[in-house]
Design a protein around this motif. Structure first.
Motif, short mmCIF file in Angstrom:
data_model
loop_
_atom_site.label_atom_id
_atom_site.label_comp_id
_atom_site.label_asym_id
_atom_site.label_seq_id
_atom_site.Cartn_x
_atom_site.Cartn_y
_atom_site.Cartn_z
N THR A 15 32.91 25.40 -37.15
CA THR A 15 31.48 25.66 -37.19
C THR A 15 30.89 25.35 -35.82
OG1 THR A 15 31.02 23.40 -37.97
CG2 THR A 15 31.26 25.11 -39.65
N ALA A 16 29.93 26.19 -35.42
CA ALA A 16 29.28 26.02 -34.12
C ALA A 16 28.04 26.88 -34.10
CB ALA A 16 30.23 26.44 -33.00
N SER A 17 27.19 26.67 -33.09
CA SER A 17 26.03 27.56 -32.95
C SER A 17 26.47 28.80 -32.15
CB SER A 17 24.87 26.84 -32.27
OG SER A 17 25.27 26.34 -31.02
N ALA A 18 25.66 29.88 -32.25
CA ALA A 18 26.06 31.17 -31.69
C ALA A 18 26.37 31.08 -30.19
CB ALA A 18 24.95 32.19 -31.93
N GLY A 19 25.64 30.22 -29.47
CA GLY A 19 25.84 30.11 -28.03
C GLY A 19 27.18 29.51 -27.64
N ARG A 20 27.92 28.99 -28.59
CA ARG A 20 29.21 28.33 -28.28
C ARG A 20 30.41 29.24 -28.54
NH1 ARG A 20 27.13 23.83 -25.73
NH2 ARG A 20 25.98 22.50 -27.16
N VAL A 21 30.17 30.50 -28.93
CA VAL A 21 31.28 31.38 -29.32
C VAL A 21 32.27 31.58 -28.17
CG1 VAL A 21 31.88 33.76 -30.00
CG2 VAL A 21 30.04 32.52 -31.19
N ILE A 29 35.58 11.38 -39.90
CA ILE A 29 35.50 10.33 -38.88
C ILE A 29 34.07 9.82 -38.80
CG2 ILE A 29 37.45 11.20 -37.53
CD1 ILE A 29 35.31 12.44 -35.59
N GLN A 30 33.25 10.19 -39.79
CA GLN A 30 31.82 9.89 -39.77
C GLN A 30 31.43 8.97 -40.90
OE1 GLN A 30 28.69 10.03 -39.19
NE2 GLN A 30 28.41 11.26 -37.35
N GLY A 31 30.50 8.08 -40.63
CA GLY A 31 29.96 7.21 -41.68
C GLY A 31 30.72 5.90 -41.77
N SER A 58 21.34 13.34 -27.65
CA SER A 58 20.63 14.56 -28.06
C SER A 58 21.44 15.33 -29.11
CB SER A 58 20.39 15.48 -26.85
OG SER A 58 21.62 16.12 -26.48
N GLY A 59 22.76 15.08 -29.16
CA GLY A 59 23.61 15.79 -30.12
C GLY A 59 23.91 17.22 -29.72
N ARG A 60 23.52 17.62 -28.53
CA ARG A 60 23.67 19.03 -28.10
C ARG A 60 24.67 19.16 -26.96
NH1 ARG A 60 20.86 19.61 -32.06
NH2 ARG A 60 22.93 20.16 -32.74
N GLY A 99 28.15 20.15 -25.20
CA GLY A 99 29.25 21.10 -25.39
C GLY A 99 30.48 20.58 -24.66
N GLY A 100 31.42 19.98 -25.39
CA GLY A 100 32.58 19.31 -24.76
C GLY A 100 32.22 17.89 -24.42
N LYS A 101 32.55 17.45 -23.18
CA LYS A 101 32.41 16.03 -22.84
C LYS A 101 31.53 15.80 -21.61
CE LYS A 101 34.43 13.02 -24.04
NZ LYS A 101 34.40 11.92 -24.95
N1 LIG Z 1 35.92 7.43 -36.59
C1 LIG Z 1 36.22 7.51 -35.30
O1 LIG Z 1 37.18 6.90 -34.84
C2 LIG Z 1 35.39 8.39 -34.40
C3 LIG Z 1 35.89 8.72 -33.13
C4 LIG Z 1 35.15 9.59 -32.32
C5 LIG Z 1 33.90 10.07 -32.75
N2 LIG Z 1 33.43 9.69 -33.97
C6 LIG Z 1 32.13 10.18 -34.46
O2 LIG Z 1 32.28 11.58 -34.69
C7 LIG Z 1 31.06 12.25 -34.44
C8 LIG Z 1 31.33 13.44 -33.51
O3 LIG Z 1 31.68 12.94 -32.22
P1 LIG Z 1 31.66 13.92 -30.97
O4 LIG Z 1 32.05 13.10 -29.78
O5 LIG Z 1 32.44 15.14 -31.25
O6 LIG Z 1 30.09 14.28 -30.91
P2 LIG Z 1 29.31 15.21 -29.91
O7 LIG Z 1 30.19 15.65 -28.82
O8 LIG Z 1 28.04 14.54 -29.56
O9 LIG Z 1 28.93 16.49 -30.83
C9 LIG Z 1 27.97 17.37 -30.35
C10 LIG Z 1 28.28 18.78 -30.86
O10 LIG Z 1 28.03 18.87 -32.26
C11 LIG Z 1 27.56 20.18 -32.54
N3 LIG Z 1 26.82 20.16 -33.79
C12 LIG Z 1 25.73 19.41 -34.08
N4 LIG Z 1 25.32 19.64 -35.36
C13 LIG Z 1 26.19 20.56 -35.87
C14 LIG Z 1 26.33 21.18 -37.15
N5 LIG Z 1 25.49 20.91 -38.15
N6 LIG Z 1 27.36 22.03 -37.34
C15 LIG Z 1 28.24 22.31 -36.33
N7 LIG Z 1 28.15 21.75 -35.10
C16 LIG Z 1 27.15 20.88 -34.88
C17 LIG Z 1 26.69 20.52 -31.35
O11 LIG Z 1 26.63 21.91 -31.21
P3 LIG Z 1 25.25 22.65 -30.76
O12 LIG Z 1 24.75 21.91 -29.54
O13 LIG Z 1 25.67 24.04 -30.47
O14 LIG Z 1 24.33 22.52 -31.92
C18 LIG Z 1 27.44 19.84 -30.18
O15 LIG Z 1 28.29 20.74 -29.50
C19 LIG Z 1 30.11 11.20 -33.86
O16 LIG Z 1 29.26 10.74 -34.89
C20 LIG Z 1 31.03 10.07 -33.43
O17 LIG Z 1 30.40 8.82 -33.42
C21 LIG Z 1 34.14 8.85 -34.80
#
Ligand SMILES: NC(=O)c1ccc[n+]([C@@H]2O[C@H](COP(=O)([O-])OP(=O)(O)OC[C@H]3O[C@@H](n4cnc5c(N)ncnc54)[C@H](OP(=O)(O)O)[C@@H]3O)[C@@H](O)[C@H]2O)c1
Length: 330
Positions: free
Chosen positions: A171-177, A231-233, A317-319, A321-323
């Motif tokens: 799953t992703a937003s359209a701009g990430r295709v 990996i959430q919650g 910001s949650g937005r 793309g990558g790292k």
């Molecule tokens: N349990 C563990 O050991 C562990 C380890 C690592 C991370 N985590 C947790 O896992 C979560 C993800 O980490 P991350 O580093 O991948 O986060 P991240 O890089 O901040 O994720 C941001 C991405 O999520 C996309 N996104 C946001 N809402 C979305 C939705 N409803 N559907 C699909 N894509 C969506 C955004 O896309 P757009 O900008 O295009 O919307 C953006 O590219 C975090 O909460 C983190 O704390 C847990």
């Protein structure tokens, strides 16, 4: 040495950039001169105090959970000058700094075909994605859905699942295709305009990076006996106990695990939680995948060490793309 740190939990404004003592390696530790480190959501969550119930505070708290650098004081299998990458132990963060001292078993040689910035982007998300997907039973031919494929974890998970021979939807937003097609995704569902249950079915594995909001729909697309690995919650009770959390939090974790497992069972699926474990040995396997051309870095942006606060704001910001990567040495 210069480092990013907090002296109390609170807002992102609490993040300071200033002088901290250079670490002295204990027995079995390797002193690393930092070149680059990546930003992960856990970093800003730590600043906001979101991990307070799980982890005992220890101030000043040096920030930064993974990175890449050069060994300056060798130990156990590493020589001065070795180029390494690592995920820190949970209670020993501090990679947004000019030096860090780490247990030798958390380090691996960085992929030879990557820059320090690229290598620094991988450890935490790479270990998380690989361990979670392996725990869910990833194998060749599996049908896998990765939520938020454009995020830090997702961008690695898509490539890892493809490298293991899976069919990968995300799953992703359209701009990430374009980004996700380049990473190898077979099918991309726009989470803003489509429902996964209208596009997908009979999945073997769902990697849940987003939490409860996506779980009900995810169970609908899993086949009978399929695994949702999250990996959430709230972490699982074993992880919470390992962190040394108090009895009340342990009770909450047991209750949460029971509730999630029951919800999954009602849908004929299996719920698993994964909390990433640091491991140099596993990072060496990831380096081999990188060197074989199966995993690329996905870099969102680079910041200087003095600008860590701005990097955290971008992460929060949650937005992304990558790292996001913090460049420590030119
Ligand atoms: N349990 C563990 O050991 C562990 C380890 C690592 C991370 N985590 C947790 O896992 C979560 C993800 O980490 P991350 O580093 O991948 O986060 P991240 O890089 O901040 O994720 C941001 C991405 O999520 C996309 N996104 C946001 N809402 C979305 C939705 N409803 N559907 C699909 N894509 C969506 C955004 O896309 P757009 O900008 O295009 O919307 C953006 O590219 C975090 O909460 C983190 O704390 C847990």
């Amino acid at each position: 040495m210069k480092a990013a740190f907090i002296t109390r939990y609170g807002a992102l404004e609490n993040v300071q950039h200033g002088e901290q003592p250079k670490p002295s390696p204990a027995a079995g530790e390797v002193l690393v001169r930092m070149m680059a480190a990546s930003v992960n959501p856990i970093d800003y969550k730590q600043v906001l105090g979101e991990l307070k119930p799980l982890i005992k505070p220890r101030f000043p708290l040096l920030l930064g959970s993974d990175g890449a650098g050069v060994v300056v004081a060798p130990a156990e299998g590493f020589l001065a000058g070795d180029e390494v990458y690592f995920r820190t132990p949970l209670m020993a963060t501090g990679s947004f700094a000019e030096f860090i001292s780490l247990p030798a078993q958390t380090l691996a040689l960085k992929p030879a075909n990557m820059s320090f910035v690229e290598a620094a982007s991988l450890p935490l998300v790479g270990l998380t994605a690989a361990q979670a997907l392996d725990k869910a039973g990833l194998k060749a031919g599996a049908r896998v859905l990765i939520h938020a494929g454009s995020g830090g974890v997702g961008s690695f998970a898509v490539q890892y699942a493809k490298a293991k021979g899976a069919y990968v939807a995300t799953t992703a937003s359209a701009g990430r295709v374009e980004m996700l097609t380049a990473l190898g995704a077979d099918e991309i569902v726009d989470y803003r305009s489509e429902r996964i249950e209208d596009r997908l079915s009979e999945m073997d594995i769902v990697l849940d990076t987003l939490g409860p909001a996506v779980r009900a729909a995810s169970y609908k697309v899993l086949k009978k006996g399929g695994v949702l690995v999250s990996i959430q919650g709230m972490p699982d009770p074993e992880t919470v106990a390992r962190m040394g959390a108090n009895p009340l939090i342990r009770l909450v974790a047991r209750g949460s695990a029971w509730k999630q497992q029951r919800a999954a069972a009602k849908q004929g699926a299996v719920f698993k939680y994964h909390w990433m474990q640091e491991s140099g040995a596993e990072l060496a396997k990831i380096a081999a995948l990188v060197e074989a051309g199966k995993i690329k870095a996905a870099i969102d942006s680079e910041f200087a060490l003095k600008d860590v606060r701005a990097a955290f704001a971008r992460s929060a910001s949650g937005r992304v793309g990558g790292k996001i990567v913090i460049k420590i040495q030119a």
